[in-house]
Design a protein around this motif. Structure first.
Motif, PDB file in Angstrom:
ATOM      1  N   LEU A 139      42.846  51.310  42.709  1.00  9.14           N
ATOM      2  CA  LEU A 139      42.417  50.237  41.823  1.00  9.14           C
ATOM      3  C   LEU A 139      43.266  49.003  42.091  1.00  9.14           C
ATOM      4  O   LEU A 139      44.485  49.107  42.204  1.00  9.14           O
ATOM      5  CB  LEU A 139      42.550  50.660  40.356  1.00  9.14           C
ATOM      6  N   LEU A 140      42.613  47.852  42.193  1.00  8.29           N
ATOM      7  CA  LEU A 140      43.284  46.566  42.371  1.00  8.29           C
ATOM      8  C   LEU A 140      43.053  45.754  41.106  1.00  8.29           C
ATOM      9  O   LEU A 140      41.908  45.621  40.650  1.00  8.29           O
ATOM     10  CB  LEU A 140      42.715  45.805  43.573  1.00  8.29           C
ATOM     11  N   HIS A 141      44.135  45.204  40.538  1.00  7.97           N
ATOM     12  CA  HIS A 141      43.973  44.483  39.276  1.00  7.97           C
ATOM     13  C   HIS A 141      44.967  43.340  39.190  1.00  7.97           C
ATOM     14  O   HIS A 141      46.148  43.501  39.490  1.00  7.97           O
ATOM     15  CB  HIS A 141      44.192  45.429  38.089  1.00  7.97           C
ATOM     16  N   SER A 142      44.463  42.181  38.783  1.00 13.51           N
ATOM     17  CA  SER A 142      45.350  41.061  38.494  1.00 13.51           C
ATOM     18  C   SER A 142      46.137  41.345  37.220  1.00 13.51           C
ATOM     19  O   SER A 142      45.583  41.830  36.232  1.00 13.51           O
ATOM     20  CB  SER A 142      44.550  39.776  38.318  1.00 13.51           C
ATOM     21  N   THR A 143      47.415  41.006  37.235  1.00 17.01           N
ATOM     22  CA  THR A 143      48.227  41.178  36.035  1.00 17.01           C
ATOM     23  C   THR A 143      47.876  40.155  34.958  1.00 17.01           C
ATOM     24  O   THR A 143      48.324  40.282  33.817  1.00 17.01           O
ATOM     25  CB  THR A 143      49.721  41.036  36.382  1.00 17.01           C
ATOM     26  N   ARG A 144      47.072  39.139  35.306  1.00 20.88           N
ATOM     27  CA  ARG A 144      46.679  38.116  34.334  1.00 20.88           C
ATOM     28  C   ARG A 144      45.190  38.191  33.974  1.00 20.88           C
ATOM     29  O   ARG A 144      44.627  37.232  33.452  1.00 20.88           O
ATOM     30  CB  ARG A 144      47.023  36.722  34.875  1.00 20.88           C
ATOM     31  N   ASP A 145      44.572  39.317  34.266  1.00 19.83           N
ATOM     32  CA  ASP A 145      43.154  39.491  33.943  1.00 19.83           C
ATOM     33  C   ASP A 145      42.960  39.414  32.435  1.00 19.83           C
ATOM     34  O   ASP A 145      43.648  40.085  31.663  1.00 19.83           O
ATOM     35  CB  ASP A 145      42.675  40.846  34.475  1.00 19.83           C
ATOM     36  N   ARG A 146      42.006  38.604  31.987  1.00 21.55           N
ATOM     37  CA  ARG A 146      41.710  38.458  30.563  1.00 21.55           C
ATOM     38  C   ARG A 146      40.360  39.052  30.185  1.00 21.55           C
ATOM     39  O   ARG A 146      39.917  38.914  29.051  1.00 21.55           O
ATOM     40  CB  ARG A 146      41.737  36.969  30.164  1.00 21.55           C
ATOM     41  N   VAL A 147      39.694  39.704  31.124  1.00 20.98           N
ATOM     42  CA  VAL A 147      38.394  40.314  30.846  1.00 20.98           C
ATOM     43  C   VAL A 147      38.503  41.825  30.817  1.00 20.98           C
ATOM     44  O   VAL A 147      38.015  42.484  29.898  1.00 20.98           O
ATOM     45  CB  VAL A 147      37.349  39.865  31.891  1.00 20.98           C
ATOM     46  N   THR A 148      39.111  42.408  31.823  1.00 17.86           N
ATOM     47  CA  THR A 148      39.410  43.838  31.828  1.00 17.86           C
ATOM     48  C   THR A 148      40.919  44.022  31.885  1.00 17.86           C
ATOM     49  O   THR A 148      41.647  43.111  32.271  1.00 17.86           O
ATOM     50  CB  THR A 148      38.730  44.558  33.003  1.00 17.86           C
ATOM     51  N   SER A 149      41.383  45.188  31.520  1.00 15.01           N
ATOM     52  CA  SER A 149      42.806  45.396  31.273  1.00 15.01           C
ATOM     53  C   SER A 149      43.523  46.084  32.428  1.00 15.01           C
ATOM     54  O   SER A 149      43.170  47.209  32.798  1.00 15.01           O
ATOM     55  CB  SER A 149      42.971  46.245  30.005  1.00 15.01           C
ATOM     56  N   PRO A 150      44.571  45.457  32.996  1.00  9.83           N
ATOM     57  CA  PRO A 150      45.368  46.145  34.005  1.00  9.83           C
ATOM     58  C   PRO A 150      46.113  47.350  33.433  1.00  9.83           C
ATOM     59  O   PRO A 150      46.349  48.337  34.148  1.00  9.83           O
ATOM     60  CB  PRO A 150      46.335  45.069  34.510  1.00  9.83           C
ATOM     61  N   LEU A 151      46.488  47.293  32.152  1.00  9.33           N
ATOM     62  CA  LEU A 151      47.120  48.460  31.542  1.00  9.33           C
ATOM     63  C   LEU A 151      46.153  49.643  31.478  1.00  9.33           C
ATOM     64  O   LEU A 151      46.541  50.796  31.696  1.00  9.33           O
ATOM     65  CB  LEU A 151      47.611  48.114  30.137  1.00  9.33           C
TER      66      LEU A 151
END
Length: 266
Positions: A139-151
């Motif tokens: 899984l690749l995720h931006s730490t500043r994503d405001r739509v889906t959660s990196p946590l």
């Protein structure tokens, strides 16, 4: 000259909405599908070789997930079944963004699927993981994503590892859900990961190390930053963003759950 049969395939799944019974709009009006075109191109180039690898898009009948209907999941399973009837039992990597990543993770129990790459995935806490046993999941995720959660993505990789999947979360500081900021990093990582997961090239060392973790390993051990896996000299650019590498240290409003904002884009 008779074309050689494909040795493997990649199915690309774009994002969508939490709810929406209408079909996706055609052509350039379908912005989630448009966003995946660069990924389609870079993956097609990355897997090009003497033995053909199919790269296809999954077509949705509805633009939303739609609760228990899980419409994109059924679209994905149908696409996999068609592929199997055409090409036989070839290995498949599912590459999905947001809602498409959720559909890919749900469909990973299909006999053809060996790996999933999820871009900014939508991973609600109650989603199943047992179907991922024996699969590779990155899984690749931006730490500043405001739509889906990196946590939520980090939690999902932990739960999937306990279910006997090989998992890794790669964090991308300073980007966004649409993958427009630092787009080249998303493209480069995908171009590196997909051939590796098909066995056509090496998997990045830090990802491979995460795959080897025991089921009970802590979340932090299976989470790596862009700077640890990107080979293009991105380290210097990331040096000032260390506070963003841990999904648990986000700034600006805290962590929102993946399912928040009913009817919003996924």
């Amino acid at each position: 000259m008779r074309q050689r049969p494909p040795s493997a395939a990649v199915l690309v799944l774009h994002g969508g909405y939490e709810t929406g019974m209408a079909p996706p709009p055609p052509g350039i009006m379908n912005l989630p599908a448009l966003r995946m075109l660069p990924f389609l191109r870079v993956v097609s180039r990355a897997v090009a070789g003497d033995v053909p690898v199919l790269v296809r898009r999954v077509r949705y009948t509805h633009r939303g997930w739609n609760g228990t209907r899980q419409d994109p999941l059924h679209d994905t399973v149908r696409a996999l079944d068609r592929l199997r009837s055409e090409a036989g039992d070839i290995p498949v990597v599912l590459l999905g963004h947001s809602m498409g990543a959720r559909a890919a993770l749900h469909a990973a129990g299909h006999p053809l699927v060996g790996a999933v790459v999820g871009l900014a995935p939508w991973c609600p806490p109650g989603d199943p993981v047992t179907q991922l046993a024996g699969r590779d999941v990155v899984l690749l995720h931006s730490t500043r994503d405001r739509v889906t959660s990196p946590l939520a993505s980090q939690s999902f990789t932990v739960r999937a590892r306990r279910a006997d999947a090989r998992t890794c979360l790669v964090t991308i500081p300073g980007s966004d859900h649409a993958m427009l900021r630092r787009a080249s990093a998303w493209h480069h990582l995908t171009r590196t990961l997909v051939p590796g997961l098909l066995g056509l090239a090496p998997v990045p060392d830090r990802v491979d190390a995460a795959f080897g973790l025991p089921p009970g390993a802590p979340a932090s051990d299976g989470t790596v930053s862009l700077a640890e896996v990107d080979t293009r000299g991105e380290r210097g650019r990331d040096a000032g963003a260390r506070a963003d590498e841990d999904p648990g240290r986000r700034t600006g409003g805290g962590t929102r759950g993946c399912g928040a904002g009913r009817g919003g884009r996924r």
